[in-house]
Design an enzyme around this catalytic site. Structure first.
Site, PDB file in Angstrom:
ATOM      1  N   THR A  82      18.507   3.910 -14.689  1.00 44.23           N
ATOM      2  CA  THR A  82      19.374   3.728 -13.512  1.00 44.23           C
ATOM      3  C   THR A  82      19.759   5.032 -12.806  1.00 44.23           C
ATOM      4  OG1 THR A  82      21.215   3.379 -15.033  1.00 44.23           O
ATOM      5  CG2 THR A  82      20.279   1.417 -14.000  1.00 44.23           C
ATOM      6  N   ARG A 105       2.364  -5.137  -2.751  1.00 43.19           N
ATOM      7  CA  ARG A 105       2.610  -5.853  -4.006  1.00 43.19           C
ATOM      8  C   ARG A 105       3.765  -5.255  -4.792  1.00 43.19           C
ATOM      9  NH1 ARG A 105      -1.185  -9.121  -6.017  1.00 43.19           N
ATOM     10  NH2 ARG A 105       0.593  -9.792  -7.236  1.00 43.19           N
ATOM     11  N   GLU A 113       7.067  -3.488   8.937  1.00 43.90           N
ATOM     12  CA  GLU A 113       5.686  -3.231   9.345  1.00 43.90           C
ATOM     13  C   GLU A 113       5.493  -3.481  10.835  1.00 43.90           C
ATOM     14  OE1 GLU A 113       2.808  -5.455   7.087  1.00 43.90           O
ATOM     15  OE2 GLU A 113       1.103  -4.381   7.949  1.00 43.90           O
ATOM     16  N   TYR A 114       4.549  -2.752  11.407  1.00 49.06           N
ATOM     17  CA  TYR A 114       4.114  -2.939  12.793  1.00 49.06           C
ATOM     18  C   TYR A 114       3.723  -4.404  12.971  1.00 49.06           C
ATOM     19  CZ  TYR A 114       1.246  -2.045  16.973  1.00 49.06           C
ATOM     20  OH  TYR A 114       0.716  -2.054  18.237  1.00 49.06           O
ATOM     21  N   SER A 115       4.115  -4.982  14.093  1.00 48.28           N
ATOM     22  CA  SER A 115       3.829  -6.401  14.284  1.00 48.28           C
ATOM     23  C   SER A 115       2.661  -6.634  15.236  1.00 48.28           C
ATOM     24  CB  SER A 115       5.067  -7.118  14.827  1.00 48.28           C
ATOM     25  OG  SER A 115       4.702  -8.429  15.222  1.00 48.28           O
ATOM     26  N   HIS A 208       7.294   4.149 -10.592  1.00 46.49           N
ATOM     27  CA  HIS A 208       6.480   3.031 -11.081  1.00 46.49           C
ATOM     28  C   HIS A 208       5.255   2.848 -10.177  1.00 46.49           C
ATOM     29  CE1 HIS A 208       5.460  -0.666 -13.067  1.00 46.49           C
ATOM     30  NE2 HIS A 208       5.532  -1.343 -11.944  1.00 46.49           N
ATOM     31  N   ARG A 213      -0.522   3.687  -9.025  1.00 50.00           N
ATOM     32  CA  ARG A 213      -1.446   3.979  -7.923  1.00 50.00           C
ATOM     33  C   ARG A 213      -2.049   5.373  -7.950  1.00 50.00           C
ATOM     34  NH1 ARG A 213      -2.929  -1.090  -6.623  1.00 50.00           N
ATOM     35  NH2 ARG A 213      -1.083  -2.403  -6.577  1.00 50.00           N
TER      36      ARG A 213
END
Ligand SMILES: Cc1cc2nc3c(=O)[nH]c(=O)nc-3n(C[C@H](O)[C@H](O)[C@H](O)COP(=O)(O)OP(=O)(O)OC[C@H]3O[C@@H](n4cnc5c(N)ncnc54)[C@H](O)[C@@H]3O)c2cc1C
Length: 312
Positions: A82, A105, A113-115, A208, A213
């Site tokens: 924590t 994910r 996010e860009y739309s 994490h 990644r």
């Protein structure tokens, strides 16, 4: 209130923690892949904030910088997570949709996010570099095989990517010209089309994300973003990042069977690795004698190799 000077009985006044090197990074867009980038938008906290939070639980104790490092390493080693959540980083990034699909994910982040419903999608599509257009790996079903590079095939494949991009963007434009809604027209675009977002998470969850990644099993393109993110994180929290590298990124998880095999090897009686694995129940071969490529046995051998490589 902890921040109230009087209530804290005369302790020093609290002020916003800043890291000059991180301040200098804000707004700097680090290029990734052919059209992408990642940059730090803002941050809250530093190594100091982790220590400050931990001391609420552990009492103030000593305050020397060397102790701060020791405390952070203790927290990381013992998964007292924590205090790491007290640090937050906000990034801006532009990445191919394929990379975004993997990135998204990680559910513990906040994203905007860009739309493609409101706005016209980017003209940019990711074109993989020749050396990264590789055959399917036979040992890793999700990966590619770097030893199989065939430049002629890669060039042909790259032309296919280019042609596909041009054709789909032409079609996108045609659909928009017909007056078809942007949310429908974008359906023809390739998943290598670039998208863009703000991504904010706390340090615990960022670590994490990075542990998964930065790993060689992650897709190369996503790893390229993780590498740049890691440099930013290292600037904001250098001591915590060092602990993360030592205990998480470079740490090894040893199962009961792994430990048993190691114990046999450490007896030092000249036992072969294969024999130690057999004793520990770690299979390296199938019943017909052929080698097993994946699983606990081969992974144990990898762990042994990575320990041996520490000597280099
Ligand atoms: C190399 C690689 C290959 C992958 N391949 C695939 C694939 O083929 N198919 C696929 O679908 N995904 C795949 N993934 C995605 C993977 O399964 C995870 O969804 C992703 O890595 C996010 O990890 P996470 O859930 O731990 O992270 P986060 O979503 O950030 O969550 C952090 C942690 O919070 C906890 N948590 C969050 N939400 C929940 C919940 N709802 N319930 C319980 N605990 C929760 C968990 O402890 C979790 O570890 C792959 C990931 C990697 C790195």
């Amino acid at each position: 209130m902890i921040a109230n000077k009087e209530a804290r009985n005369g302790e020093e006044k609290m002020s916003r923690v800043t890291v000059p090197a991180a301040d200098a990074m804000i707004g700097v867009l680090m290029p990734v892949l052919d059209h992408g980038f990642i940059g730090l938008v803002d941050y809250m906290g530093s190594d100091e904030s982790i220590v400050q939070a931990a001391r609420v639980s552990y009492g103030r104790g000593t305050r020397r910088v060397s102790d701060d490092r020791g405390l952070i390493r203790y927290l990381m080693r013992h998964e007292h997570t924590t205090p790491f959540e007290m640090v937050e980083l906000k990034f801006i990034a532009k990445m191919p949709i394929t990379v975004a699909r993997q990135w998204v994910r990680h559910r513990t982040a906040s994203i905007n996010e860009y739309s493609g419903r409101y706005s016209i999608m980017s003209d940019d599509d990711y074109l993989p570099p020749l050396e990264m257009i590789l055959p399917q790996s036979t040992s890793n079903r999700q990966g590619r095989d770097p030893s199989g590079l065939d430049l002629e095939k890669s060039k042909t494949a790259q032309e296919i990517f280019k042609g596909n991009s041009e054709a789909t963007h032409d079609n996108y434009k045609k659909l928009l010209d017909l007056g078809i809604a942007r949310e429908t027209s974008r359906g023809v675009l390739p998943v290598h089309n670039y998208t863009e977002w703000y991504w904010k998470a706390n340090l615990h969850n960022i670590f994490h994300f990075l542990s998964l990644r930065l790993d060689e099993h992650a897709q190369w393109e996503t790893r390229e973003y993780a590498k740049e993110m890691a440099l930013i994180v290292k600037t904001v929290t250098p001591i915590a990042y060092e602990a993360f590298e030592d205990f998480e990124l470079s740490g090894l998880r040893l199962s009961r069977q792994d430990q048993r095999a190691l114990a046999v090897l450490l007896r030092g009686s000249g036992v072969a690795v294969e024999e130690a694995c057999k004793t520990a129940g770690l299979d390296l071969t199938k019943s017909d004698g052929t080698q097993i490529k994946m699983g606990e046995g081969p992974e144990f051998l990898q762990k042994l190799r990575s320990i041996q490589n520490r000597l280099n």
